[in-house]
Design a protein around this motif. Structure first.
Motif, short mmCIF file in Angstrom:
data_model
loop_
_atom_site.label_atom_id
_atom_site.label_comp_id
_atom_site.label_asym_id
_atom_site.label_seq_id
_atom_site.Cartn_x
_atom_site.Cartn_y
_atom_site.Cartn_z
N ARG A 1 0.84 -1.21 0.00
CA ARG A 1 0.00 0.00 0.00
C ARG A 1 0.87 1.26 0.00
N ALA A 2 1.96 1.22 0.77
CA ALA A 2 2.86 2.38 0.83
C ALA A 2 3.55 2.61 -0.51
N LEU A 3 3.98 1.53 -1.15
CA LEU A 3 4.63 1.66 -2.46
C LEU A 3 3.65 2.15 -3.51
N ALA A 4 2.40 1.67 -3.44
CA ALA A 4 1.38 2.13 -4.39
C ALA A 4 1.10 3.62 -4.20
N ALA A 5 1.30 4.11 -2.97
CA ALA A 5 1.08 5.53 -2.69
C ALA A 5 2.31 6.37 -3.02
N GLY A 6 3.37 5.73 -3.50
CA GLY A 6 4.56 6.47 -3.90
C GLY A 6 5.47 6.90 -2.76
N ALA B 1 8.88 -1.74 -5.75
CA ALA B 1 9.68 -0.56 -5.40
C ALA B 1 10.49 -0.07 -6.59
N ARG B 2 11.05 -1.02 -7.33
CA ARG B 2 11.78 -0.63 -8.55
C ARG B 2 10.87 0.09 -9.53
N ASP B 3 9.70 -0.45 -9.75
CA ASP B 3 8.77 0.14 -10.72
C ASP B 3 8.24 1.49 -10.24
N ALA B 4 8.11 1.64 -8.90
CA ALA B 4 7.59 2.90 -8.35
C ALA B 4 8.65 4.00 -8.36
N GLY B 5 9.91 3.63 -8.52
CA GLY B 5 10.98 4.62 -8.55
C GLY B 5 11.24 5.28 -7.21
N VAL B 6 10.89 4.61 -6.11
CA VAL B 6 11.10 5.19 -4.78
C VAL B 6 12.38 4.62 -4.18
N ARG B 7 12.81 5.22 -3.08
CA ARG B 7 13.97 4.71 -2.34
C ARG B 7 13.49 3.80 -1.24
N HIS B 8 14.21 2.70 -1.04
CA HIS B 8 13.72 1.68 -0.12
C HIS B 8 14.88 1.02 0.60
N GLY B 9 14.62 0.65 1.84
CA GLY B 9 15.66 0.05 2.66
C GLY B 9 15.10 -0.98 3.62
N VAL B 10 15.98 -1.90 4.02
CA VAL B 10 15.64 -2.95 4.98
C VAL B 10 16.68 -2.90 6.11
N VAL B 11 16.21 -3.04 7.33
CA VAL B 11 17.10 -2.99 8.49
C VAL B 11 18.08 -4.16 8.44
N ARG C 1 17.89 -32.50 3.00
CA ARG C 1 18.93 -32.46 1.97
C ARG C 1 19.50 -31.07 1.80
N ARG C 2 20.64 -31.02 1.13
CA ARG C 2 21.30 -29.77 0.77
C ARG C 2 20.56 -29.15 -0.41
N ILE C 3 20.40 -27.82 -0.36
CA ILE C 3 19.68 -27.11 -1.43
C ILE C 3 20.52 -25.93 -1.91
N ALA C 4 20.65 -25.80 -3.22
CA ALA C 4 21.36 -24.66 -3.81
C ALA C 4 20.57 -23.38 -3.60
N VAL C 5 21.29 -22.26 -3.47
CA VAL C 5 20.68 -20.96 -3.27
C VAL C 5 20.99 -20.09 -4.49
N PRO C 6 20.03 -19.93 -5.41
CA PRO C 6 20.30 -19.08 -6.58
C PRO C 6 20.26 -17.61 -6.23
N GLU C 7 20.92 -16.80 -7.02
CA GLU C 7 20.92 -15.35 -6.82
C GLU C 7 19.61 -14.77 -7.32
N PRO C 8 18.87 -14.05 -6.47
CA PRO C 8 17.61 -13.46 -6.93
C PRO C 8 17.84 -12.42 -8.02
N ALA C 9 16.88 -12.28 -8.89
CA ALA C 9 16.96 -11.29 -9.96
C ALA C 9 15.62 -10.60 -10.11
N LEU C 10 15.68 -9.29 -10.29
CA LEU C 10 14.45 -8.53 -10.53
C LEU C 10 13.99 -8.67 -11.98
#
Length: 381
Positions: free
Chosen positions: A96-101, A124-134, A372-381
Motif C-alpha cells: 500500500r505504501a509503495l502504491a502511494a509512492g 519498489a523498482r517500478d515505483a521509482g522510490v527509495r527503499h531500505g531494509v534494516v 537435503r542440501r539445497i542450492a541458493v540461486p541469486e535473486p533477480a528482478l
C-alpha cells in the motif's frame, strides 16, 4: 522529513527505532547533510491501538498519531513509511505504501514468503522510490571490527565461519517470556529461522561472500508455552535452527540459532572466523584476533590438565574510532537511509537484499523438511 512509523508500540519498534534512532537523531539536532541543510525527522505514529499510541506520543511529546493507515499514506506530506509490525502484516502494508509512492524502510523479514518479498522489491523498482531494509548487525562494533580485518586481508583465504546465537526464552508459565508469543506460532509468521536466517544472509554476504547452498535442521524443542495472558498454547514454530551454509569461494559457515540454549560465551552472538593467515572471534561489541605468526602449538593430551589459558593468547582488536563504539547500530543505519532518501547515492540495503534473506529462510525450512542440501540461486528482478 515526515516519517510514518507503523508498529512502534511493540518492544523493538519503540525502543530501537523510535526512541534510540529517530528521536535520538532529533536530540542530536537532526542530520547535517553537509550543504548547510539539516534534515529534521518528524515521526508520525501509526498503529491499531489508539490508547497505546496516544500514551506513547504524549510521553515523547510527539504531535501526530493515528490508527488510519490509509489516511497517512494518502497524505502528500508524508515522505517515508516505516514498518515494524508483526511479519504477517508487513507485506500488505508495504504494498500500500509503495502504491502511494512513499519511500519505504522496514524491519525484516520483509514478507512471509520469498515470492512476496521479491514482489515488493519489484514494486519498489517500478515505483521509482527509495527503499531500505534494516540490517543492524553490520553496524555493531564487533562486526565492524571483524569487517575491517576481512577488508584488510587479515584472514588470508577464509576457511570457515562458526556462529553461535541465542539464549533461553522462558516458557511463560513460572517466569514471563522475553519474546512475544507470536514468535512461536508458525501461523503468525514465527520461527527462529524466519527471524535469524535473514541476518546470517547479509552478514555472510557483506563480510565473506554470498551463500550458494544451505543444509539446515529446524526444531521445536519446547512444544508448549504460555502467552502474554498466561494461557498455554502449542508452539508450532521452530525455536532452534542449525544451519550449514556454503559460501561462494568455498568457505563453509555453520550457525546455531536457538531460543532454547543457556549462554556460556561472552556475548549472545559470537562468530569465529578461521583463515589461512589468521582467526578472529567477534561478538556484538568485542573482537579478538590471532595471527598465523602468533598462533601457539597446542598438543592434544587428555591425560593431563590443560596448562594454557587459550583466551589469553588472543589480541583485542581496537576500535580506532571507526568501529561505531557508543553508537546504536539501528540509529547508524537510520541516518544512512534518511541521507539516502534526501540526497541519493549508492545504497545496497534495499528490498532486494531483504528478499535474499527471506529466500534463505525459506530454503532452510525446505532443506529441513526434505533432509537435503539445497542450492541458493541469486535473486533477480
Amino acid at each position: 522529513m515526515r516519517i510514518a512509523m507503523n508498529g512502534v508500540t511493540g518492544r523493538m519498534g519503540r525502543r530501537q527505532h523510535l526512541e534510540r534512532s529517530v528521536l535520538a537523531l532529533r536530540e542530536e539536532g537532526g542530520i547535517d547533510l553537509g550543504t548547510g541543510t539539516v534534515l529534521w525527522p518528524v515521526p508520525v505514529l501509526v498503529g491499531r491501538d489508539g490508547r497505546k499510541l496516544a500514551a506513547l506520543a504524549a510521553h515523547h511529546g510527539i504531535e501526530h498519531w493515528t490508527t488510519d493507515l490509509d489516511a497517512v499514506l494518502a497524505d502528500p506530506g508524508i515522505d517515508v513509511y516505516f514498518d515494524a509490525q508483526a511479519t504477517t502484516a508487513r507485506e500488505r502494508a508495504l504494498r500500500r505504501a509503495l502504491a502511494a509512492g512513499k519511500h519505504v524502510y522496514c524491519e525484516k523479514p520483509t514478507a512471509t514468503t520469498y515470492a512476496g518479498a521479491l514482489g515488493l522489491a519489484r514494486l519498489a523498482r517500478d515505483a521509482g522510490v527509495r527503499h531500505g531494509v534494516v540490517q543492524d548487525k553490520l553496524f555493531l562494533p564487533g562486526l565492524r571490527k571483524l569487517r575491517r580485518l576481512a577488508d584488510g586481508g587479515f584472514f588470508g583465504r577464509v576457511l570457515s565461519v562458526r556462529g553461535e546465537f541465542g539464549y533461553w526464552v522462558f516458557e511463560g508459565d513460572w517466569q514471563s517470556a522475553q519474546r512475544p508469543s507470536w514468535n512461536y506460532r508458525s501461523q503468525d509468521g514465527g520461527g527462529i529461522a524466519a527471524d535469524m536466517f535473514p541476518h546470517w544472509e547479509y552478514v555472510l554476504r557483506e563480510l565473506f561472500g554470498p551463500v550458494r547452498a544451505v543444509q539446515a535442521r529446524l526444531i521445536t524443542h519446547i512444544p508448549r508455552r504460555w502467552d502474554e495472558r498466561g494461557r498455554p498454547y502449542e508452539a508450532t514454530a521452530d525455536d532452534a535452527a542449525y544451519g550449514i551454509f556454503e559460501l561462494e569461494g568455498g568457505a563453509v559457515a555453520q550457525f546455531n540459532s536457538s531460543w532454547a540454549v543457556r549462554v556460556h560465551r561472552d556475548e549472545l552472538l559470537e562468530l569465529q572466523v578461521d583463515g589461512t593467515e589468521g582467526s578472529a572471534v567477534a561478538g556484538l561489541r568485542h573482537c579478538r584476533a590471532q595471527h598465523r605468526s602468533a598462533t601457539p602449538k597446542p598438543v592434544w593430551n587428555p591425560d593431563l590438565p590443560a596448562t594454557e589459558t587459550f583466551r589469553a593468547q588472543w589480541q583485542e582488536v581496537p576500535g580506532n574510532g571507526d568501529a561505531g563504539e557508543g553508537v546504536n547500530a539501528f540509529k547508524a543505519q537510520w541516518e544512512l537511509f534518511l541521507r539516502h532518501v534526501a540526497v541519493g547515492g549508492p545504497w545496497r540495503f534495499d528490498l532486494l537484499a531483504g528478499a535474499r534473506g527471506v529466500q534463505l529462510a525459506e530454503l532452510g525450512r525446505r532443506s529441513s523438511a526434505e533432509g537435503r542440501r539445497i542450492a541458493v540461486p541469486e535473486p533477480a528482478l
